[in-house]
Design an enzyme around this catalytic site. Structure first.
Site, PDB file in Angstrom:
ATOM      1  N   GLY A   1     -11.257   8.347  14.179  1.00  0.00           N
ATOM      2  CA  GLY A   1     -11.366   7.052  14.861  1.00  0.00           C
ATOM      3  C   GLY A   1     -11.219   5.889  13.894  1.00  0.00           C
TER       4      GLY A   1
ATOM      5  CB  THR B   1      -0.938   0.007   1.226  1.00  0.00           C
ATOM      6  OG1 THR B   1      -0.159  -0.090   2.418  1.00  0.00           O
ATOM      7  CG2 THR B   1      -1.919  -1.157   1.181  1.00  0.00           C
TER       8      THR B   1
ATOM      9  CB  ALA C   1      -1.894  10.011  -1.449  1.00  0.00           C
TER      10      ALA C   1
ATOM     11  CG  ASP D   1      -8.100   9.765  12.418  1.00  0.00           C
ATOM     12  OD1 ASP D   1      -7.026   9.155  12.227  1.00  0.00           O
ATOM     13  OD2 ASP D   1      -8.818   9.570  13.408  1.00  0.00           O
TER      14      ASP D   1
ATOM     15  CG  ASP E   1      -6.050  -1.764  10.703  1.00  0.00           C
ATOM     16  OD1 ASP E   1      -5.046  -2.422  10.379  1.00  0.00           O
ATOM     17  OD2 ASP E   1      -6.115  -1.067  11.723  1.00  0.00           O
TER      18      ASP E   1
HETATM   19  O1  RIB Z   1      -4.046   0.398  12.650  1.00  0.00           O
HETATM   20  C1  RIB Z   1      -4.671   1.235  13.575  1.00  0.00           C
HETATM   21  C2  RIB Z   1      -4.704   0.577  14.910  1.00  0.00           C
HETATM   22  O2  RIB Z   1      -3.381   0.429  15.378  1.00  0.00           O
HETATM   23  C3  RIB Z   1      -5.415   1.369  15.976  1.00  0.00           C
HETATM   24  O3  RIB Z   1      -6.788   1.091  16.050  1.00  0.00           O
HETATM   25  C4  RIB Z   1      -4.661   1.007  17.233  1.00  0.00           C
HETATM   26  O4  RIB Z   1      -5.393   0.251  18.133  1.00  0.00           O
HETATM   27  C5  RIB Z   1      -3.416   0.276  16.757  1.00  0.00           C
HETATM   28  O5  RIB Z   1      -3.511  -1.063  17.005  1.00  0.00           O
END
Ligand code: RIB
Length: 299
Positions: A284, A217, A220, A243, A249
């Site tokens: 978040g 990855t 941008a 953010d 993930d």
């Molecule tokens: O990849 C982001 C995550 O990394 C966050 O949610 C934090 O908990 C860390 O594990």
């Protein structure tokens, strides 16, 4: 069906106009808590993408245990393989600067108790057609056992090489599909300061040696991957990030869900890259993971 074997955290998030330098104190502009952890984030992303998902890992017996798995539970993720162990739930202390970049310190807590036995139990409950998804926020011995058990059972494994740990190159060799960011890929390839050309050459070399599908990855700039001898590229969306926590993930969870859904490789990458871009538009980790309909609108 997807099983995610990995970490579950409570994220404690402070926003600042800019990130501090070492030794510096800066004024915060806001504070929030949100469910996080790379494993849990990826499980929720795969679930919001439409897959049936089981989470395997651990939380503690403290005030963070329930909120850390609340969104997973609401989304209908299987939680029977989440252990409730004595001691604290994992926590991540996160600073988000005005440009959306972040700094994170993770305290493993219950994640540190996840064991090779837990790995065996998680894989034993899977079917050969399922996908096993892992990251590196639980002990490496447990990750290794899960990868080994999956291989023996003919289960496809997807390993996200995050966060960067010394065992990453060894563990990276044991998965069918590896997802890394630029820095993690440099560790896997054993070369620092790669140019785009170096990266392509390293992808071809490693793929030639192992036959693995490798995905890098590029923030941008989207994503570059190699599969069946062919380089493939995909772009996300042009965005102003608010953010970026959890964007990687979200990419991983959406990618695994797309494979699980039988989408072709290129479409899976593009869908995952779009989901990752959308995850940068809200604060978040878990609250920012988009629903499949939002991603489909942008495909
Ligand atoms: O990849 C982001 C995550 O990394 C966050 O949610 C934090 O908990 C860390 O594990």
């Amino acid at each position: 069906m997807i099983t995610v074997f990995g970490s579950i955290n409570m994220d404690l998030i402070a926003t600042t106009a800019r990130l501090p330098k070492p030794g510096e104190t800066v004024a915060g502009t806001g504070f929030a808590t949100a469910a996080g952890g790379k494993g849990a984030n990826q499980a929720l992303a795969a679930r919001r993408a439409g897959s049936t998902v089981n989470m395997a890992g651990a939380v503690g017996k403290d005030e963070f245990a329930a909120p850390a798995i609340a969104l997973l539970s609401e989304a209908g993720t299987g939680l029977s393989k989440v252990n409730h162990v004595d001691g604290p739930t994992g926590t991540a202390l996160i600073l988000v600067g005005g440009d959306g970049e972040n700094m994170i310190a993770v305290v493993p807590g219950a994640n540190g108790t996840v064991s090779p036995d837990d790995a065996e139990a998680a894989v034993a409950a899977m079917q050969p057609k399922d996908i096993l998804m892992l990251q590196l926020e639980v002990p490496p011995a447990a990750v290794e056992k899960a990868l080994d058990a999956a291989r023996k059972k003919g289960i496809r494994s997807v390993l996200n090489l995050a966060p960067l740990i010394a065992d990453a190159p060894h563990l990276g060799r044991l998965a069918d599909i590896v997802i890394a960011n630029e820095t993690e890929f440099e560790l896997l390839a054993g070369q620092e300061g790669m140019t785009a050309g170096d990266r392509e050459a390293a992808l071809k070399r490693l793929h030639g040696e192992t036959g693995q599908t490798l995905i890098v990855t590029l923030g941008a700039d989207g994503v570059i991957a190699i599969r069946d001898g062919e380089l493939v590229r995909a772009k996300g969306l042009k965005i102003e990030p608010v953010d970026t926590v959890g964007a990687g993930d979200t990419f991983c969870g959406y990618f695994a869900a797309s494979l699980d859904d039988g989408l072709d490789f290129e479409t899976s990458l593009r869908r995952a890259a779009i989901a990752g871009s959308l995850a940068c538009l809200k604060a978040g980790a878990q609250p920012s993971i988009p629903l499949s309909a939002e991603v489909a609108n942008k495909l």
